[in-house]
Design an enzyme around this catalytic site. Structure first.
Site, mmCIF file in Angstrom:
data_model
loop_
_atom_site.group_PDB
_atom_site.id
_atom_site.type_symbol
_atom_site.label_atom_id
_atom_site.label_comp_id
_atom_site.label_asym_id
_atom_site.label_seq_id
_atom_site.Cartn_x
_atom_site.Cartn_y
_atom_site.Cartn_z
ATOM 1 N N SER A 134 -84.555 78.658 38.052
ATOM 2 C CA SER A 134 -85.881 78.832 37.471
ATOM 3 C C SER A 134 -86.326 80.277 37.703
ATOM 4 O O SER A 134 -85.593 81.065 38.291
ATOM 5 C CB SER A 134 -86.870 77.879 38.129
ATOM 6 O OG SER A 134 -87.123 78.328 39.441
ATOM 7 N N LYS A 135 -87.544 80.560 37.278
ATOM 8 C CA LYS A 135 -88.057 81.929 37.399
ATOM 9 C C LYS A 135 -88.030 82.405 38.851
ATOM 10 O O LYS A 135 -87.902 83.588 39.118
ATOM 11 C CB LYS A 135 -89.484 81.986 36.871
ATOM 12 C CG LYS A 135 -89.554 81.852 35.372
ATOM 13 C CD LYS A 135 -90.624 82.768 34.785
ATOM 14 C CE LYS A 135 -90.655 82.687 33.271
ATOM 15 N NZ LYS A 135 -91.176 81.399 32.777
ATOM 16 N N ARG A 136 -88.174 81.460 39.758
ATOM 17 C CA ARG A 136 -88.155 81.825 41.181
ATOM 18 C C ARG A 136 -86.887 82.575 41.573
ATOM 19 O O ARG A 136 -86.864 83.321 42.529
ATOM 20 C CB ARG A 136 -88.208 80.555 42.040
ATOM 21 C CG ARG A 136 -89.563 80.004 42.286
ATOM 22 C CD ARG A 136 -89.507 78.856 43.266
ATOM 23 N NE ARG A 136 -88.589 77.792 42.861
ATOM 24 C CZ ARG A 136 -87.494 77.460 43.514
ATOM 25 N NH1 ARG A 136 -87.160 78.088 44.623
ATOM 26 N NH2 ARG A 136 -86.719 76.487 43.083
#
Ligand code: GLU
Length: 491
Positions: free
Chosen positions: A254-256
């Site tokens: 994910s963006k994390r």
């Protein structure tokens, strides 16, 4: 689309990439595109681009352009399309009407409010979510009344209430779903647009798609698709649900986990060839050991058999390493050409633009050796361009007493002022023996010079760096360093 034509090529491999423009394409989307493209190219088949833009409310501005740009950037050329589902509404409506006529689907008049309270009740009673089939069992008179009321209905599929739906997944084998877990899903929304399920299977059929290679998050949609194919009397394509991509912490990517939108990688100076190589290995491998493969080699060897059944783990360090390898493979000419826009953008503003071409070309071989991305080039080469270096005097005194440092700098300046040819070999010839004369370890002496010349403790090789910087700049920097030491000593 020439459907009769397409039907003729039924035996051929025809795959599609079918993104929804509800966001910018991320690594996972592009990995799906790449695997489809590789499968098509390996088999001499067709790669079709279809934009699934039927979710008007969730559409993101600019997403379609970004999808097309990203594919072009990576060299994933398509043979047909882009087709836009938003322009094909009539086709889906006809199919939905046909299903209603045949009693395989029905009109549902439930209001959003009713659906919402139903959902809330289901949660309260801890029942599985899903439509309660209210309108499936409407009495004839009630139906006529609702038809006359002017409410725009949706079309829902009549899922079988019992039994099982199964299909064969090329990667996972036989998959069986209990029909009791499938609700009567919507085919046509009240805005007239089809849902993903309907548009997707209608197009896969009409576009004569032979294989559907898609992310495994779609696996749970597949039984619905199979039921639709059966209801329509159509032959489904073959399915392969690709392994998930996880971040290094083993959570779904994910963006994390950093920049996951593909255009961010482009902005950071990753090369398309490196991305293709890297993405191909996110779930596929040649032999579990080979890391570096050209596009042609990947096409040649790509097969579904070598796609892993377990999740792939995204390793950013590996991507950086790989990009560095591809950067070093570029000709110096090409590296410089690609690095210049990054330098123009990334170097401190006080440095005059446009950059001096001849000087920049001399610097680039030293940077090409070390850069892992093009975005690192300004930072790695900044000290070549700035007039004054900013560093703390303590850096000069890392491993050396200040009196010794002063002595070493003074002696170096004297020797270098007298140097006739300012080239790497001559620089080394005068400076290397000086360490002994000054009673310093070579590493310590060179470390001092490195900080004075570059303002850093790590840089490209010292003598090459000094040659490129030239005598005037180097001597000036050595004097500045000496001055810094004297100020700190007496100040
Ligand atoms: N539109 C879907 C997506 O955004 C396509 C899924 C599929 O390939 O069937 O990924």
């Amino acid at each position: 689309m020439p459907e009769a034509e397409l039907a003729k090529s039924e035996a051929m491999v025809r795959v599609r990439f079918a993104p929804s423009p509800t966001g910018y394409p991320h690594l996972g989307n592009i990995r799906t595109a790449l695997f489809n493209w590789l499968f098509a190219r390996h088999n001499g088949g067709s790669f079709i681009l279809r934009i699934e833009d039927t979710d008007v409310a969730r559409q993101v501005e600019g997403a379609i352009d970004t999808i097309l740009d990203s594919l072009r950037w990576l060299g994933l050329d398509w043979d047909e399309g882009p087709y836009f589902q938003s322009q094909r509404s009539e086709i889906y409506r006809e199919v939905a009407d046909q299903l209603v006529k045949e009693g395989l689907a029905y009109l549902c008049y439930c209001s959003p409010q009713r659906l919402e309270s139903m959902r809330r009740e289901q949660i309260e009673r801890k029942q599985p979510p899903g439509y309660d089939r209210h309108c499936r069992y409407l009495a004839r008179e009630k139906r006529t009344e609702l038809e006359a009321s002017g409410i725009t209905p949706v079309v829902r599929f009549k899922s079988p209430l019992e039994g099982q739906t199964s299909f064969y997944d090329l990667l996972r084998g036989d998959i069986v779903f209990e029909n009791s877990t499938l609700d009567d899903f919507v085919l046509l929304k009240s805005d007239g647009y089809p849902t993903y399920h309907l548009a997707n299977i209608v197009d896969d059929h009409l576009m004569v798609i032979s294989h559907v290679l898609r992310a495994d998050e779609w696996l749970s949609s597949t039984p619905r698709h199979i039921l639709l194919y059966q209801a329509l009397g159509w032959q489904p394509p073959q399915f392969a649900h690709l392994p998930m991509i996880l971040g290094s912490d083993r959570a779904k990517l994910s963006k994390r986990h950093g920049a996951t939108a593909i255009n961010e990688y482009r902005n950071q100076g990753y090369l398309p060839e490196a991305m293709v190589n890297f993405l191909a290995l996110l779930g596929w491998s040649l032999d579990d050991v080979t890391e570096l493969l050209s596009r042609q080699e990947i096409i040649k060897h790509f097969s579904l058999e070598r796609i892993s059944k377990t999740a792939a783990v995204f390793n950013r360090d590996k991507l950086e390493w790989m990009n560095g390898v591809y950067l070093r493979c570029l000709s110096l000419e090409e590296f410089t050409r690609q690095a210049i826009p990054f330098l123009e953008r990334g170097l401190p503003l006080e440095i005059e633009r446009p950059l001096e071409t001849h000087y920049t070309r001399q610097i680039m071989p030293l940077i090409q050796e070390r850069a892992k991305t093009l975005a690192e080039v300004p930072q790695l080469s900044e000290f070549f361009f700035v007039d004054e270096l900013e560093y703390d005097v303590s850096l000069l005194l890392g491993k050396i007493e200040d009196t010794q440092a002063v002595k070493a700098l003074q002696a170096s300046i004297a020797k270098l002022e007298a140097l006739e040819n300012w080239d790497m070999a001559s620089l080394e010839a005068v400076l290397r023996p000086m360490a002994d004369e000054l009673n310093l370890k070579t590493g310590v002496f060179f470390g001092l010079l490195r900080v004075a010349i570059t303002g850093r403790t790590a840089s490209p090789p010292l003598f090459q760096t000094m040659e490129v910087l030239g005598g005037e700049r180097c001597l000036k920097r050595l004097r500045v360093a000496l001055n810094k030491l004297s100020v700190s000593e007496f100040g």
